[in-house]
Enzyme design. Structure first.
Site, PDB file in Angstrom:
ATOM      1  N   CYS A   2       0.680  -1.178   0.224  1.00  0.00           N
ATOM      2  CA  CYS A   2      -0.111  -0.027   0.241  1.00  0.00           C
ATOM      3  C   CYS A   2       0.607   1.215  -0.280  1.00  0.00           C
ATOM      4  CB  CYS A   2      -0.826   0.012   1.183  1.00  0.00           C
ATOM      5  SG  CYS A   2      -2.283  -1.381   1.573  1.00  0.00           S
ATOM      6  N   ARG A  27       5.892  -0.814  -6.311  1.00  0.00           N
ATOM      7  CA  ARG A  27       5.538  -1.303  -4.742  1.00  0.00           C
ATOM      8  C   ARG A  27       4.902  -2.282  -4.557  1.00  0.00           C
ATOM      9  NH1 ARG A  27       6.556   1.963  -0.082  1.00  0.00           N
ATOM     10  NH2 ARG A  27       4.390   0.723   0.651  1.00  0.00           N
ATOM     11  N   TRP A  74      -3.386  -3.064  -1.145  1.00  0.00           N
ATOM     12  CA  TRP A  74      -2.623  -4.131  -2.208  1.00  0.00           C
ATOM     13  C   TRP A  74      -3.395  -5.369  -0.965  1.00  0.00           C
ATOM     14  CZ3 TRP A  74       0.917  -8.179   0.572  1.00  0.00           C
ATOM     15  CH2 TRP A  74       1.236  -8.563  -0.373  1.00  0.00           C
ATOM     16  N   ASN A 100      -2.418   1.828   5.952  1.00  0.00           N
ATOM     17  CA  ASN A 100      -1.091   0.845   5.744  1.00  0.00           C
ATOM     18  C   ASN A 100      -1.191   0.268   6.522  1.00  0.00           C
ATOM     19  OD1 ASN A 100      -0.922   2.765   2.652  1.00  0.00           O
ATOM     20  ND2 ASN A 100       1.683   2.854   3.030  1.00  0.00           N
ATOM     21  N   GLY A 101      -1.018  -0.524   6.881  1.00  0.00           N
ATOM     22  CA  GLY A 101      -0.751  -1.621   7.498  1.00  0.00           C
ATOM     23  C   GLY A 101      -2.253  -2.332   7.978  1.00  0.00           C
ATOM     24  N   GLU A 482      19.978 -18.547  -3.243  1.00  0.00           N
ATOM     25  CA  GLU A 482      19.454 -16.829  -3.941  1.00  0.00           C
ATOM     26  C   GLU A 482      19.231 -17.103  -5.281  1.00  0.00           C
ATOM     27  OE1 GLU A 482      18.216 -13.670  -2.654  1.00  0.00           O
ATOM     28  OE2 GLU A 482      18.345 -12.667  -4.727  1.00  0.00           O
ATOM     29  N   LYS A 486      15.614 -15.509  -7.940  1.00  0.00           N
ATOM     30  CA  LYS A 486      15.485 -15.109  -8.237  1.00  0.00           C
ATOM     31  C   LYS A 486      14.552 -15.672  -9.691  1.00  0.00           C
ATOM     32  CE  LYS A 486      16.145 -12.621  -6.356  1.00  0.00           C
ATOM     33  NZ  LYS A 486      16.218 -11.539  -5.535  1.00  0.00           N
ATOM     34  N   GLU A 489      10.413 -16.675  -8.727  1.00  0.00           N
ATOM     35  CA  GLU A 489      10.487 -15.485  -7.967  1.00  0.00           C
ATOM     36  C   GLU A 489       9.570 -14.364  -9.620  1.00  0.00           C
ATOM     37  OE1 GLU A 489      13.820 -12.407  -6.421  1.00  0.00           O
ATOM     38  OE2 GLU A 489      11.292 -11.940  -5.306  1.00  0.00           O
ATOM     39  N   HIS A 505      20.761 -37.653   0.006  1.00  0.00           N
ATOM     40  CA  HIS A 505      19.955 -38.012   1.045  1.00  0.00           C
ATOM     41  C   HIS A 505      18.372 -37.809   0.559  1.00  0.00           C
ATOM     42  CE1 HIS A 505      23.159 -38.706   3.950  1.00  0.00           C
ATOM     43  NE2 HIS A 505      24.016 -37.170   3.243  1.00  0.00           N
ATOM     44  N   LYS A 604       7.309  -5.193  -3.083  1.00  0.00           N
ATOM     45  CA  LYS A 604       8.206  -4.612  -2.918  1.00  0.00           C
ATOM     46  C   LYS A 604       8.340  -4.813  -1.528  1.00  0.00           C
ATOM     47  CE  LYS A 604      12.563  -3.759  -3.867  1.00  0.00           C
ATOM     48  NZ  LYS A 604      13.212  -4.991  -4.725  1.00  0.00           N
TER      49      LYS A 604
HETATM   50  C1  F6R Z   1      13.304 -10.981  -3.303  1.00  0.00           C
HETATM   51  C2  F6R Z   1      12.949 -10.070  -2.263  1.00  0.00           C
HETATM   52  C3  F6R Z   1      12.664 -10.040  -0.850  1.00  0.00           C
HETATM   53  C4  F6R Z   1      12.918  -9.650  -0.062  1.00  0.00           C
HETATM   54  C5  F6R Z   1      12.205  -9.864   1.375  1.00  0.00           C
HETATM   55  C6  F6R Z   1      13.394  -8.545   2.365  1.00  0.00           C
HETATM   56  O1  F6R Z   1      14.051 -10.704  -4.466  1.00  0.00           O
HETATM   57  O2  F6R Z   1      13.444  -8.824  -2.937  1.00  0.00           O
HETATM   58  O3  F6R Z   1      12.770 -11.709  -0.869  1.00  0.00           O
HETATM   59  O4  F6R Z   1      14.961  -9.571  -0.094  1.00  0.00           O
HETATM   60  O5  F6R Z   1      11.384  -8.781   1.181  1.00  0.00           O
HETATM   61  O6  F6R Z   1      13.123  -7.268   1.869  1.00  0.00           O
HETATM   62  P1  F6R Z   1      13.953  -6.559   2.831  1.00  0.00           P
HETATM   63  O7  F6R Z   1      14.481  -6.209   2.501  1.00  0.00           O
HETATM   64  O8  F6R Z   1      13.319  -4.735   2.208  1.00  0.00           O
HETATM   65  O9  F6R Z   1      13.702  -6.681   4.366  1.00  0.00           O
END
Ligand code: F6R
Length: 609
Positions: A2, A27, A74, A100-101, A482, A486, A489, A505, A604
């Site tokens: 949001c 976001r 959102w 927001n929240g 990681e 990537k 997602e 295993h 985001k």
């Molecule tokens: C993946 C991604 C998320 C963030 C996670 C933490 O590409 O961006 O997994 O890493 O939501 O977000 P932050 O770093 O903002 O606390």
């Protein structure tokens, strides 16, 4: 996630609000809306889907005012829909709010308002109760009504409210959700995030927890929870709004992948003085504090957690101190063993991730010392920490995190080295060696980026695969997680990462001729063991893309293709090894026609639990 934008000035509030909301689009959101005070009433217009849907229903000239609040939602409580979109109004349409929240006791309040005041709710949201609460307490003074309403609310909120009878002001309040007031000329702004304001203002006030702020076109007045006026320093935002543009790249993600040499260089530069020593400007943690810690706890979510996995191994290796690591959503609910001898490291790009923030508070309440690694200056995690190591990655817009990860790794190295040195665990030669390795990274990352076309060709070849595994040992296993995240997602391919030695295993049962395995083998002392693991999966028919350091070409005998990264110390190889994985994920998603910068179901900044 949001976003809130509010404007109070001379005219055309809707343009400023819509512009600010667009700046927050990255976001992630599912609906948008705006409220203006017009002719003694509040007129709310909102629409599910993109902001352009909203623009279509607000372009008539009669829909205008000098004050307005807007929101991108959102969904948390109630599906994405026109009705559930914000703003929400009270019963007689004289009050509107954006929120927001999450209001944790909204059911309770809802029942009470229905029973005592006959309130008929329109939406399924938790937020609507806020508008009704303010409505029932409103007696010609919006500030007083907002202050009274928040007494009933439990949870996290940033709220902006307007009243038809006071059409010249916005009142906003926050608890555990970010809020910032922008100082204009003859106008003022309120927003959940700085990028929403950058086109118009550079000077801002951060609103702190439990503070209320009243904005008129000429004034911004902040009050604490006791109603006392607060004097706040002005914060000057130095970063450029243009940094948030794509600068010719097809997607923000690709632009951000290419910005890594700069981000890494900048993050190092800010912490190295002219003698090459790590400078701790602004850090209050002393050598004595470091000697006193008997444990480090790293807590984060998602990609930031993966940076922590590497950080754990590096801190243990260099600083010789035990490090525990956990995802924030687990840490906060399992009564972890933390005390005043614990250094708690929170890693967060946004600095607003609710789980990380809550974990930080949990650790703080148990006496831990809080050090955070954060990208967004002035964010909640940064402000609630004892000390902050900023990553200087610049604004990260793409939902998939790339440059935040590599700059987080740099901070982990600097922290490990500093602690190692303070404890006498790192000698001069090792210190110098490691710093030289770190300083060489921007150029080496550039060299990896030059392989973009070759990696794109691999992505083209394999983009139709439905299962892609990532394997590695030691630091490479951390990077595998990681790489896998990537890929899944942004391309929605099923992907799984596992420590290569663990395959036999159980997971090796999944290997067949349809499987692609990306095998990381950048750790010299584990190289032969890794080659054996590759042979094991290859024997089950899997195709192999190997990833190794230049000169380590035996891997070609057991792989179908190999990506090389420049020679470097094992410790810093994660910074190089992750880059081809980011590029691979990007191009696989591109060849599959995915919405790369805004993948489905993701946001985001995750400011809800
Ligand atoms: C993946 C991604 C998320 C963030 C996670 C933490 O590409 O961006 O997994 O890493 O939501 O977000 P932050 O770093 O903002 O606390």
């Amino acid at each position: 996630m949001c976003g809130i934008v509010g404007y109070v000035g001379e005219s055309q509030a809707k343009e400023k609000v819509i512009d600010g909301l667009k700046r927050l689009e990255y976001r992630g959101y599912d609906s948008a809306g705006i409220a203006l005070p017009i002719n003694g009433q509040i007129e709310i217009r909102k629409h599910v889907g993109e902001i352009k849907n909203l623009e279509k229903i607000i372009n008539d000239e009669s829909y205008n005012a000098a004050v307005g609040i807007g929101h991108t939602r959102w969904a948390t409580h109630g599906a994405p829909s026109d009705i559930n979109a914000h703003p929400h109004g009270n019963q007689d349409g004289s009050i509107a709010i954006v929120h927001n929240g999450i209001i944790e006791n909204y059911q309770e309040i809802r029942e009470w308002l229905t029973r005592e005041y006959g309130v008929e709710f329109k939406s399924e949201t938790d937020s609507e109760v806020i508008a009704h609460l303010i409505g029932i307490y409103y007696d010609g003074d919006l500030l007083a009504a907002v202050n009274r309403a928040v007494e009933e609310m439990r949870g996290a909120y940033a709220v902006a409210a307007i009243a038809a009878d006071e059409p010249d002001k916005i009142v906003a309040v926050r608890k555990d959700a970010p809020l910032v007031a922008g100082i204009g000329k003859g106008c003022n702004f309120i927003a959940s995030d700085i990028p929403a304001l950058l086109k118009y203002v550079r000077e801002v006030y951060f609103i702190e927890n439990n503070e209320t702020v009243v904005l008129t076109k000429d004034d911004i007045v902040i009050y604490d929870e006791n109603g006392k006026q607060v004097k706040r320093d002005v914060f000057h935002v130095s970063w450029d709004a243009d940094a948030a543009e794509k600068e010719g790249y097809d997607h923000f993600m690709l632009k951000e992948i290419h910005e890594q040499p700069k981000g890494i260089g900048e993050t190092l530069l800010r912490r190295l003085d002219e003698n090459g020593e790590i400078n701790l400007d602004g850090i209050t943690m002393t050598k004595e504090d470091i000697e006193n810690f008997n444990k480090v706890y790293i807590v984060a979510c998602g990609t930031a957690y993966h940076a922590g996995l590497v950080g754990k191994m590096i801190i243990e290796k260099l600083a010789k101190i035990p490090v525990e690591i956990d995802v924030a959503s687990e840490f906060r609910y399992r009564d972890p063993f933390v005390d005043d001898k614990t250094l708690f490291i929170a890693i967060s790009q946004s600095g607003e991730t609710l789980d990380t923030l809550a974990a930080l508070r949990e650790a703080k309440s148990k006496g831990a010392r809080i050090l955070s690694v954060v990208n967004v200056v002035g964010s909640s995690v940064a402000r609630e920490s004892d000390d902050v190591f900023y990553t200087w990655a610049g604004p990260e817009i793409a939902v998939a995190s790339t440059k935040a990860y590599t700059t987080q790794l740099i901070c982990m190295y600097l922290i490990a080295l500093y602690m190692g040195r303070a404890k006498g665990a790192v000698d001069d030669a090792q210190y110098k060696f490691m710093l030289d390795e770190l300083k060489a990274l921007p150029e080496k990352v550039e060299a990896v980026l030059k392989q973009e076309d070759a990696i794109a060709a691999l992505a083209k070849k394999y983009h139709h695969k439905e299962h892609i595994f990532f394997i590695g040992r030691g630091l490479d296993s951390g990077v595998s997680y990681e790489g896998s995240l990537k890929l899944k997602e942004i391309s929605y391919i099923h992907s799984f990462a596992i420590a290569a030695g663990e395959l036999k295993h159980g997971t090796i049962a999944l290997m067949d001729t349809e499987t692609l395995v990306i095998a990381l083998a950048t750790q010299d002392f584990l190289y032969e063991k890794m080659v054996s693991n590759i042979v094991e999966v290859r024997a089950r028919g899997a195709r192999i893309v190997g990833l190794a350091k230049e000169g380590k070409d035996e891997i070609e005998k057991v792989s179908d293709e190999v990506i090389y990264v420049p020679e470097c110390a094992d410790e810093v190889s994660p910074v190089l090894a992750v880059v081809p994985l980011q590029i691979f994920a990007y191009y696989v998603a591109k060849y599959r026609g995915c919405n790369i910068d805004k993948p489905k179901n993701l946001a985001k900044s995750v400011t809800v639990e």
